[in-house]
Design a protein around this motif. Sequence first.
Motif, PDB file in Angstrom:
ATOM      1  N   LEU A  13      66.453   1.300  16.087  1.00 27.73           N
ATOM      2  CA  LEU A  13      65.507   0.322  15.276  1.00 27.73           C
ATOM      3  C   LEU A  13      65.668  -0.455  14.745  1.00 27.73           C
ATOM      4  CD1 LEU A  13      64.441   3.052  12.749  1.00 27.73           C
ATOM      5  CD2 LEU A  13      63.024   1.938  14.294  1.00 27.73           C
ATOM      6  N   ASP A  14      67.217  -0.827  14.378  1.00 31.33           N
ATOM      7  CA  ASP A  14      67.712  -2.504  13.899  1.00 31.33           C
ATOM      8  C   ASP A  14      67.525  -2.987  15.253  1.00 31.33           C
ATOM      9  OD1 ASP A  14      67.712  -1.664  11.355  1.00 31.33           O
ATOM     10  OD2 ASP A  14      70.042  -0.762  11.050  1.00 31.33           O
ATOM     11  N   ARG A  15      67.884  -2.609  16.375  1.00 30.38           N
ATOM     12  CA  ARG A  15      68.368  -3.411  17.672  1.00 30.38           C
ATOM     13  C   ARG A  15      66.979  -4.504  18.238  1.00 30.38           C
ATOM     14  NH1 ARG A  15      72.521  -1.233  21.132  1.00 30.38           N
ATOM     15  NH2 ARG A  15      72.163  -2.756  22.367  1.00 30.38           N
ATOM     16  N   LEU A  16      65.785  -2.676  18.049  1.00 36.47           N
ATOM     17  CA  LEU A  16      64.269  -3.692  18.477  1.00 36.47           C
ATOM     18  C   LEU A  16      63.728  -4.363  17.266  1.00 36.47           C
ATOM     19  CD1 LEU A  16      63.398   0.155  19.306  1.00 36.47           C
ATOM     20  CD2 LEU A  16      63.405  -1.743  20.568  1.00 36.47           C
ATOM     21  N   ARG A  17      64.145  -4.626  16.164  1.00 44.60           N
ATOM     22  CA  ARG A  17      63.937  -5.494  15.199  1.00 44.60           C
ATOM     23  C   ARG A  17      63.802  -6.707  15.722  1.00 44.60           C
ATOM     24  NH1 ARG A  17      65.020  -0.872  10.957  1.00 44.60           N
ATOM     25  NH2 ARG A  17      63.399  -0.002  10.739  1.00 44.60           N
ATOM     26  N   HIS A  18      64.834  -7.172  16.570  1.00 44.21           N
ATOM     27  CA  HIS A  18      65.254  -8.761  16.805  1.00 44.21           C
ATOM     28  C   HIS A  18      63.749  -9.541  16.803  1.00 44.21           C
ATOM     29  CE1 HIS A  18      66.565 -11.676  19.377  1.00 44.21           C
ATOM     30  NE2 HIS A  18      68.050 -11.007  18.916  1.00 44.21           N
ATOM     31  N   PRO A  19      64.137 -10.253  16.349  1.00 46.75           N
ATOM     32  CA  PRO A  19      62.931 -11.075  16.882  1.00 46.75           C
ATOM     33  C   PRO A  19      61.896 -11.677  18.077  1.00 46.75           C
ATOM     34  CG  PRO A  19      64.768 -12.501  15.936  1.00 46.75           C
ATOM     35  CD  PRO A  19      65.146 -11.319  15.765  1.00 46.75           C
ATOM     36  N   ALA A  20      63.695 -11.456  19.160  1.00 44.89           N
ATOM     37  CA  ALA A  20      62.738 -12.108  20.867  1.00 44.89           C
ATOM     38  C   ALA A  20      62.209 -10.651  21.283  1.00 44.89           C
ATOM     39  CB  ALA A  20      64.097 -12.107  21.659  1.00 44.89           C
ATOM     40  N   ILE A  21      61.999  -9.695  20.727  1.00 44.46           N
ATOM     41  CA  ILE A  21      61.359  -8.153  21.310  1.00 44.46           C
ATOM     42  C   ILE A  21      60.234  -7.816  19.804  1.00 44.46           C
ATOM     43  CG2 ILE A  21      61.636  -6.085  20.986  1.00 44.46           C
ATOM     44  CD1 ILE A  21      64.434  -6.298  20.960  1.00 44.46           C
ATOM     45  N   ALA A  22      58.830  -8.051  20.718  1.00 42.57           N
ATOM     46  CA  ALA A  22      57.699  -7.302  20.674  1.00 42.57           C
ATOM     47  C   ALA A  22      57.477  -5.927  21.240  1.00 42.57           C
ATOM     48  CB  ALA A  22      56.705  -7.550  21.387  1.00 42.57           C
ATOM     49  N   PHE A  23      57.162  -4.627  19.688  1.00 45.48           N
ATOM     50  CA  PHE A  23      57.263  -3.290  20.066  1.00 45.48           C
ATOM     51  C   PHE A  23      55.733  -2.895  19.432  1.00 45.48           C
ATOM     52  CE2 PHE A  23      58.300   0.426  19.186  1.00 45.48           C
ATOM     53  CZ  PHE A  23      58.958   1.162  19.848  1.00 45.48           C
ATOM     54  N   TRP A  24      55.407  -2.263  20.827  1.00 45.10           N
ATOM     55  CA  TRP A  24      54.014  -1.257  20.318  1.00 45.10           C
ATOM     56  C   TRP A  24      54.053   0.147  20.492  1.00 45.10           C
ATOM     57  CZ3 TRP A  24      55.044  -5.215  23.714  1.00 45.10           C
ATOM     58  CH2 TRP A  24      54.438  -6.478  23.401  1.00 45.10           C
ATOM     59  N   THR A  25      52.967   0.718  19.456  1.00 48.73           N
ATOM     60  CA  THR A  25      53.129   2.688  19.780  1.00 48.73           C
ATOM     61  C   THR A  25      51.920   2.303  19.883  1.00 48.73           C
ATOM     62  OG1 THR A  25      52.888   1.816  17.247  1.00 48.73           O
ATOM     63  CG2 THR A  25      54.526   2.888  18.062  1.00 48.73           C
ATOM     64  N   VAL A  26      51.592   3.545  20.626  1.00 52.04           N
ATOM     65  CA  VAL A  26      50.883   3.939  21.744  1.00 52.04           C
ATOM     66  C   VAL A  26      49.714   5.652  20.218  1.00 52.04           C
ATOM     67  CG1 VAL A  26      49.301   5.227  23.065  1.00 52.04           C
ATOM     68  CG2 VAL A  26      51.026   3.983  23.716  1.00 52.04           C
ATOM     69  N   TRP A  27      48.470   5.380  19.988  1.00 55.05           N
ATOM     70  CA  TRP A  27      48.496   6.667  18.714  1.00 55.05           C
ATOM     71  C   TRP A  27      46.942   7.432  19.274  1.00 55.05           C
ATOM     72  CZ3 TRP A  27      50.672   7.616  14.699  1.00 55.05           C
ATOM     73  CH2 TRP A  27      52.152   6.424  14.234  1.00 55.05           C
ATOM     74  N   ASP A  28      46.999   8.747  19.708  1.00 56.29           N
ATOM     75  CA  ASP A  28      45.881   9.469  19.523  1.00 56.29           C
ATOM     76  C   ASP A  28      45.767  10.070  17.305  1.00 56.29           C
ATOM     77  OD1 ASP A  28      43.391  10.927  19.640  1.00 56.29           O
ATOM     78  OD2 ASP A  28      44.569  12.159  20.776  1.00 56.29           O
ATOM     79  N   GLY A  29      44.299   9.373  17.162  1.00 56.36           N
ATOM     80  CA  GLY A  29      44.197   9.729  15.583  1.00 56.36           C
ATOM     81  C   GLY A  29      45.344   8.902  15.002  1.00 56.36           C
ATOM     82  N   SER A  30      45.576  10.067  13.984  1.00 55.80           N
ATOM     83  CA  SER A  30      47.245   9.714  14.194  1.00 55.80           C
ATOM     84  C   SER A  30      48.540  10.267  13.823  1.00 55.80           C
ATOM     85  CB  SER A  30      46.456  10.331  12.327  1.00 55.80           C
ATOM     86  OG  SER A  30      46.236  11.754  12.289  1.00 55.80           O
ATOM     87  N   GLU A  31      48.371  10.316  15.556  1.00 52.75           N
ATOM     88  CA  GLU A  31      48.952  11.072  16.445  1.00 52.75           C
ATOM     89  C   GLU A  31      49.951  10.047  16.860  1.00 52.75           C
ATOM     90  OE1 GLU A  31      50.538  15.114  18.954  1.00 52.75           O
ATOM     91  OE2 GLU A  31      48.418  14.990  18.184  1.00 52.75           O
TER      92      GLU A  31
END
Length: 154
Positions: free
Chosen positions: A41-59
């Motif tokens: 998590l900490d290394r993914l919060r780097h400013p050079a990284i754009a992060f996305w999640t895929v959801w189906d409703g609240s899942e």
Amino acid sequence: MSALNIRRDDLRGPEIRALLEEHLAHMRAISPPDSVHALDLDRLRHPAIAFWTVWDGSELLGCGALKRLGEHDGEIKSMRTATRHQRRGVARAMLAHILAHARADGVQRLWLETGSTEHFIAARTLYAASGFVPCGPFADYRDDPHSAFMRLDL
């Protein structure tokens, strides 16, 4: 499964924490310690990284990231589908989203590192179907028999 919702994520929710912990545990279980390149998590919060999640409703179904390596280069990171949602098109949708974002952002070359063993056949097949081709190590990576490197010119 209803329509997938892909959104930018701030990496603060308990769902993404759990999915990334599952991802890291799985990578550590099937790869030697020096061959695990997944980011926490900490290394993914780097400013050079754009992060996305895929959801189906609240899942939460999956995630993926684009790390900028320079003005025209990017690296796909942290592609993961929750175990119970694998083989349902989640990764394909995330990869298409990342490719579209990269193109719109002026990225000309995309790189990725994935595993070279049988555990990663589905991932390598997905990337190849999207035009990625094998290549040598890039950025700070070194030759590693447990890594497969791939590149796509956009």
